[in-house]
Design a protein around this motif. Structure first.
Motif, PDB file in Angstrom:
ATOM      1  N   UNK A   1      10.872   7.966   7.487  1.00 24.21           N
ATOM      2  CA  UNK A   1      10.562   8.205   6.070  1.00 24.21           C
ATOM      3  C   UNK A   1      10.909   6.947   5.290  1.00 24.21           C
ATOM      4  N   UNK A   2       9.982   6.472   4.452  1.00 24.19           N
ATOM      5  CA  UNK A   2      10.260   5.242   3.707  1.00 24.19           C
ATOM      6  C   UNK A   2       9.236   5.030   2.605  1.00 24.19           C
ATOM      7  N   UNK A   3       9.572   4.106   1.726  1.00 30.78           N
ATOM      8  CA  UNK A   3       8.629   3.560   0.742  1.00 30.78           C
ATOM      9  C   UNK A   3       8.426   2.087   1.068  1.00 30.78           C
ATOM     10  N   UNK A   4       7.182   1.704   1.247  1.00 28.57           N
ATOM     11  CA  UNK A   4       6.869   0.353   1.681  1.00 28.57           C
ATOM     12  C   UNK A   4       6.188  -0.433   0.569  1.00 28.57           C
ATOM     13  N   UNK A   5       6.461  -1.727   0.568  1.00 28.10           N
ATOM     14  CA  UNK A   5       5.789  -2.665  -0.323  1.00 28.10           C
ATOM     15  C   UNK A   5       5.034  -3.630   0.582  1.00 28.10           C
ATOM     16  N   UNK A   6       3.704  -3.551   0.619  1.00 32.88           N
ATOM     17  CA  UNK A   6       2.894  -4.323   1.558  1.00 32.88           C
ATOM     18  C   UNK A   6       1.920  -5.233   0.818  1.00 32.88           C
ATOM     19  N   UNK A   7       1.552  -6.313   1.497  1.00 30.78           N
ATOM     20  CA  UNK A   7       0.597  -7.241   0.895  1.00 30.78           C
ATOM     21  C   UNK A   7      -0.124  -8.049   1.950  1.00 30.78           C
ATOM     22  N   UNK A   8      -1.324  -8.552   1.588  1.00 33.65           N
ATOM     23  CA  UNK A   8      -2.140  -9.357   2.502  1.00 33.65           C
ATOM     24  C   UNK A   8      -2.583 -10.627   1.788  1.00 33.65           C
ATOM     25  N   UNK A   9      -2.403 -11.767   2.480  1.00 31.23           N
ATOM     26  CA  UNK A   9      -2.814 -13.060   1.959  1.00 31.23           C
ATOM     27  C   UNK A   9      -3.977 -13.564   2.803  1.00 31.23           C
ATOM     28  N   UNK A  10      -5.135 -13.675   2.177  1.00 31.69           N
ATOM     29  CA  UNK A  10      -6.326 -14.061   2.924  1.00 31.69           C
ATOM     30  C   UNK A  10      -6.244 -15.481   3.461  1.00 31.69           C
ATOM     31  N   UNK A  11      -5.578 -16.368   2.762  1.00 30.57           N
ATOM     32  CA  UNK A  11      -5.519 -17.762   3.202  1.00 30.57           C
ATOM     33  C   UNK A  11      -4.718 -17.907   4.495  1.00 30.57           C
ATOM     34  N   UNK A  12      -3.594 -17.183   4.559  1.00 33.59           N
ATOM     35  CA  UNK A  12      -2.727 -17.307   5.752  1.00 33.59           C
ATOM     36  C   UNK A  12      -3.030 -16.247   6.801  1.00 33.59           C
ATOM     37  N   UNK A  13      -3.753 -15.202   6.393  1.00 36.15           N
ATOM     38  CA  UNK A  13      -4.046 -14.116   7.320  1.00 36.15           C
ATOM     39  C   UNK A  13      -2.823 -13.267   7.623  1.00 36.15           C
ATOM     40  N   UNK A  14      -1.850 -13.271   6.723  1.00 38.41           N
ATOM     41  CA  UNK A  14      -0.608 -12.563   6.970  1.00 38.41           C
ATOM     42  C   UNK A  14      -0.504 -11.286   6.141  1.00 38.41           C
ATOM     43  N   UNK A  15      -0.041 -10.227   6.819  1.00 37.81           N
ATOM     44  CA  UNK A  15       0.291  -8.977   6.150  1.00 37.81           C
ATOM     45  C   UNK A  15       1.814  -8.842   6.174  1.00 37.81           C
ATOM     46  N   UNK A  16       2.420  -8.649   5.025  1.00 37.27           N
ATOM     47  CA  UNK A  16       3.876  -8.485   4.946  1.00 37.27           C
ATOM     48  C   UNK A  16       4.188  -7.066   4.493  1.00 37.27           C
ATOM     49  N   UNK A  17       5.230  -6.510   5.067  1.00 38.51           N
ATOM     50  CA  UNK A  17       5.678  -5.160   4.732  1.00 38.51           C
ATOM     51  C   UNK A  17       7.179  -5.199   4.532  1.00 38.51           C
ATOM     52  N   UNK A  18       7.664  -4.654   3.420  1.00 37.84           N
ATOM     53  CA  UNK A  18       9.088  -4.647   3.126  1.00 37.84           C
ATOM     54  C   UNK A  18       9.541  -3.254   2.727  1.00 37.84           C
ATOM     55  N   UNK A  19      10.797  -2.953   3.078  1.00 37.20           N
ATOM     56  CA  UNK A  19      11.377  -1.676   2.669  1.00 37.20           C
ATOM     57  C   UNK A  19      12.893  -1.800   2.677  1.00 37.20           C
ATOM     58  N   UNK A  20      13.541  -1.192   1.702  1.00 44.06           N
ATOM     59  CA  UNK A  20      15.002  -1.143   1.643  1.00 44.06           C
ATOM     60  C   UNK A  20      15.555   0.201   2.099  1.00 44.06           C
ATOM     61  N   UNK A  21      14.640   1.141   2.376  1.00 43.27           N
ATOM     62  CA  UNK A  21      15.094   2.477   2.773  1.00 43.27           C
ATOM     63  C   UNK A  21      14.277   2.995   3.953  1.00 43.27           C
ATOM     64  N   UNK A  22      14.171   2.175   4.980  1.00 46.63           N
ATOM     65  CA  UNK A  22      13.393   2.537   6.158  1.00 46.63           C
ATOM     66  C   UNK A  22      14.244   3.473   7.019  1.00 46.63           C
TER      67      UNK A  22
END
Length: 807
Positions: free
Chosen positions: A226-247
């Motif tokens: 159970x968690x709340x995630x903060x995710x993002x995608x950068x087209x230039x780098x092709x990277x998807x990042x996902x962060x959570x403080x309550x994973x």
């Protein structure tokens, strides 16, 4: 009512009515144009698909995502073109909800803002060749999407999405990866900055399987996430990042920082997990079964701080692990031991050597600043490691300093008990790990014991104010600066054991300790424990290699041999005193071998060789001695008259030389077993005298009542005796004295059985004192009348009479 308020309410009512009419209109439109709308939706969804999408039915639901129009699609199925070969359906959803822009819908355009997947299964499958059913999705270009939007076309940018009651699987046969989740609830909102997209996601799923390598099993198996995630995608780098403080994984909350790299030809991932208060048992439960089985044999009572990095490629191969942990004031349980007050920093990685791959063979566990207490023995390990987890090898620097009485908790009652002193250890070790235990360690360094009091139980030997220094060099053991004190005895020793570490486990009976021993004074009675059979008081020591350190130590001490080269200034044993003692002894489990013993005693010297065979309570010995010019009275006194009662030190005078070869038995307390001695004794007595010797006086009263038999001087006496338990055979022996001459032969019984023949000439040898010619003296010795007397036992009494059997 004010006029402006009336106008405002009318406008608001008109707007509400307009929206209601619009909703009704859209509903009517969709209801009347269901097939057309369904065809538009399917067409839109199929624009980026290279396969088939089928929809069973469509229903409008205007108010679900107002002001957008929600379309409820039933029985949505997406399959790629290769489905007939692999039979893995990409999507099978009973309820597939789509929200479209209402205004665009009237223009005949489908603009999707929300997708909700419910009661579905998603199976992302990759076969062994690398083909994936995700090939059903065509790769679109952002520029074309923007162009479509600018030209009034459809936009594929989602603003919201959700999954509920969805079984989600990633099955990669090529890279042996299997991820399977039961999604209870997943919903998110998305925005689209120029760099790509950003999403806020709430997640509540059951992780059924998370296998980075299906051959090794699953991580976090059957754990609720159970968690709340903060995710993002950068087209230039092709990277998807996902962060959570309550994973939250199964009730343990982690910090999560994840990155996925796409579009590089070989998609990769990296997970960063942190938890400041994680219990060991719960951490182990998150790992694969093969790791769990090992970790469950260990435990830490209190929570620990953990940081982990897991990275790898979705294309195949084992992932990279790098885990750090901080342990403070904890209690560590390991196979066979418990370590209290435990503090250390630990690092685990499966890439010890860069470029050698991520594997057990290339794994290492590093321990830094390790402090703890094992069975009240405090210790530190400056640096320690376990490398190659396929064939584990442990290395480290071990240091410890403590009162030696702390050893008593470890040794128990089988080996030794300490009563005082201090111990200091400084060791480097290297050892194989077999069944999670150190096996046959290679050790270098020193162990120092100072001012020690000890009771060595197998030999019942008590030492005080003693010091020992052990130096491990290569495979050898050097024993230095050893001072042992037992009672009044002080012994200094230097020793070495060749090939000690190899023999310690494989063949302890082949260990030979070479000792150089010196002592200013040694009281032998204080070391009578060495007459005891060398077995501990508990169960017998095993001969085979034992994984218990105390059992193995007892086995080594009981089986090892000691070659002792002794130089003793004074040797005391009861009444016996010797000086300038030189001895070579070989001590083994079976007994003591005595080689080349020489000493000064009673004004003369003694040399001795022999062997002591140890048994349960009585020990057998074989001894050969050479005695030279000892004071016979002092010598007999020192040895308690050798068990004789009639002939004692008070009856003897002169210088004795002898050669003996005897066997016998001696007790664990150092007493000769009565009547056990057998063997040969040859004696020579010079300038001797018999003083008040009762057997001679008894004969004298019968044959020479008028001669003084209290002091009989002997110019020389040679005797040949056979010892047979309680019988002494006197081989024919000539006695020439100042009082009488006689020939003696027969048996002297210490308890009974005496039968001695004496041939005694009546002439007084006193008149022969002036004769110096030996031949003439021999002729006159038996000149005249000779009495033939027999001394024998009858009914327990000694009787003196004529020897009727004389010829």
């Amino acid at each position: 009512m004010p006029k402006w308020l009336k106008i405002s309410l009318k406008i608001l009512g008109a707007l509400i009515l307009l929206f209601i009419l619009l909703a009704v209109g859209v509903t009517v439109y969709v209801a009347n144009n269901k097939e057309k709308v369904l065809a538009q939706v399917i067409k839109k969804l199929n624009e980026n698909l290279d396969g088939t999408l089928t929809v069973g039915d469509i229903k409008p639901s205007f108010f679900s995502n107002f002001p957008d129009v929600s379309l409820a699609l039933k029985n949505v199925v997406i399959r790629d073109r290769q489905f007939p070969k692999h039979h893995h359906t990409l999507l099978d959803s009973k309820d597939f909800n789509v929200s479209v822009n209402a205004g665009a819908l009237f223009r005949g355009v489908i603009s999707i803002n929300y997708i909700g997947i419910n009661n579905a299964s998603i199976d992302l499958y990759t076969d062994s060749t690398g083909y994936s059913n995700t090939a059903v999705f065509k790769k679109g270009k952002k520029d074309s999407i923007k162009a479509d939007a600018n030209e009034g076309g459809s936009s594929t940018q989602l603003k919201k999405f959700s999954l509920s009651n969805v079984d989600f699987t990633i099955n990669n046969q090529k890279s042996h990866k299997l991820f399977n989740f039961a999604v209870d609830d997943l919903n998110g909102k998305m925005t689209y900055p120029d760099t790509g997209w950003h999403a806020n996601v709430h997640l509540n799923v059951l992780a059924k399987n998370l296998a980075f390598n299906t051959k090794r099993g699953s991580f976090i198996k059957n754990k609720q996430i159970t968690t709340n995630l903060d995710a993002g995608f950068n087209e230039k780098t092709g990277r998807i990042t996902v962060k959570s403080n309550d994973f939250d994984i199964g009730g343990d909350v982690f910090g999560l920082n994840t990155m996925f790299v796409t579009g590089k030809g070989d998609d990769s991932f990296a997970f960063h997990l942190t938890n400041d208060k994680l219990l060991w048992s719960r951490a182990a439960a998150l790992l694969a079964p093969n790791i769990q089985r090992t970790l469950n044999k260990f435990n830490l009572d209190k929570p620990i701080g953990v940081k982990a990095i897991i990275s790898g490629s979705f294309g195949g191969g084992d992932p990279y692990f790098y885990v750090t942990s901080v342990v403070n004031d904890n209690r560590l349980t390991i196979p066979g031991a418990i370590i209290d007050a435990c503090n250390f920093n630990a690092v685990f990685t499966n890439e010890n050597i860069k470029g050698k791959g991520f594997s057990d063979a290339n794994s290492i566990i590093r321990l830094n600043k390790f402090k703890g207490s094992y069975s009240h023995l405090p210790f530190t390990i400056d640096t320690g490691s376990v490398t190659n987890l396929e064939v584990p090898i442990a290395t480290g620097n071990f240091r410890s300093k403590f009162p030696v009485t702390n050893f008593n908790n470890l040794l128990g009652s089988n080996v030794a008990r300490f009563t005082g002193g201090n111990a200091e250890m400084n060791l480097k070790y290297k050892a194989d790990i077999v069944n999670l235990k150190l096996n046959k360690p290679v050790v270098s360094g020193t162990i120092d014991l100072s001012n020690v009091g000890i009771n060595y139980i197998p030999r019942n030997l008590k030492l005080t104010n003693s010091s020992i220094s052990l130096n491990f060099t290569g495979n050898d053991l050097l024993l230095k600066n050893i001072r042992l004190q037992s009672g009044q005895s002080i012994v200094r020793m230097e020793g070495q054991v060749k090939n000690f570490l190899n023999l310690y486990y494989s063949a302890p009976e082949k260990i030979l300790i070479s000792w150089q021993v010196t002592s200013p004074q040694l009281y032998l009675a204080e070391f009578l424990g060495f007459l005891n059979t060398a077995k501990p008081s508990g169960k017998p020591a095993k001969r085979a290699n034992s994984d218990n350190v105390i059992e193995q130590l007892a086995t080594v001490l009981n089986n090892a041999k000691a070659d002792m080269h002794m130089r003793i200034n004074e040797l005391h044993y009861r009444k016996f005193l010797a000086t300038n003692v030189n001895a070579d002894l070989l001590l083994s489990e079976d007994g003591i071998r005595i080689n080349q013993v020489s000493l000064k005693t009673a004004g003369g010297s003694l040399k001795l060789n022999g062997n002591l065979v140890q048994k349960n309570k009585v020990n057998d010995f074989i001894v050969a001695t050479t005695i030279s010019d000892v004071n016979v009275s002092q010598f007999f006194y020192a040895f308690d008259n050798f068990g004789l009662t009639d002939l004692t030190n008070e009856n003897l005078k002169g210088l004795l030389s002898a050669r003996t070869s005897t066997t016998g038995s001696i007790t664990n307390t150092g007493d000769i077993v009565k009547h056990s001695i057998r063997g040969k004794v040859l004696i020579n007595l010079k300038d001797g005298a018999l003083l008040n010797f009762k057997p001679i006086k008894s004969v004298g009263k019968f044959a020479f009542p008028f001669r003084d038999l209290d002091n009989i001087t002997l110019s020389a006496l040679n005797g040949d005796f056979d010892l047979m338990g309680d019988k002494i055979t006197i081989n024919p022996m000539e006695i020439s004295s100042s009082v009488l001459n006689m020939d003696v032969a027969g048996v002297y019984g210490l308890t009974n059985g005496t039968d001695i023949a004496l041939d005694v000439p009546l002439r007084n040898p006193k008149n022969d004192a002036e004769i110096t010619d030996k031949e003439e003296l021999k002729k006159k010795r038996f000149k005249g009348i000779v009495l033939h007397i027999r001394a024998h036992e009858e009914e327990g009494k000694l009787k003196i009479g004529w020897n009727k059997n004389h010829k």
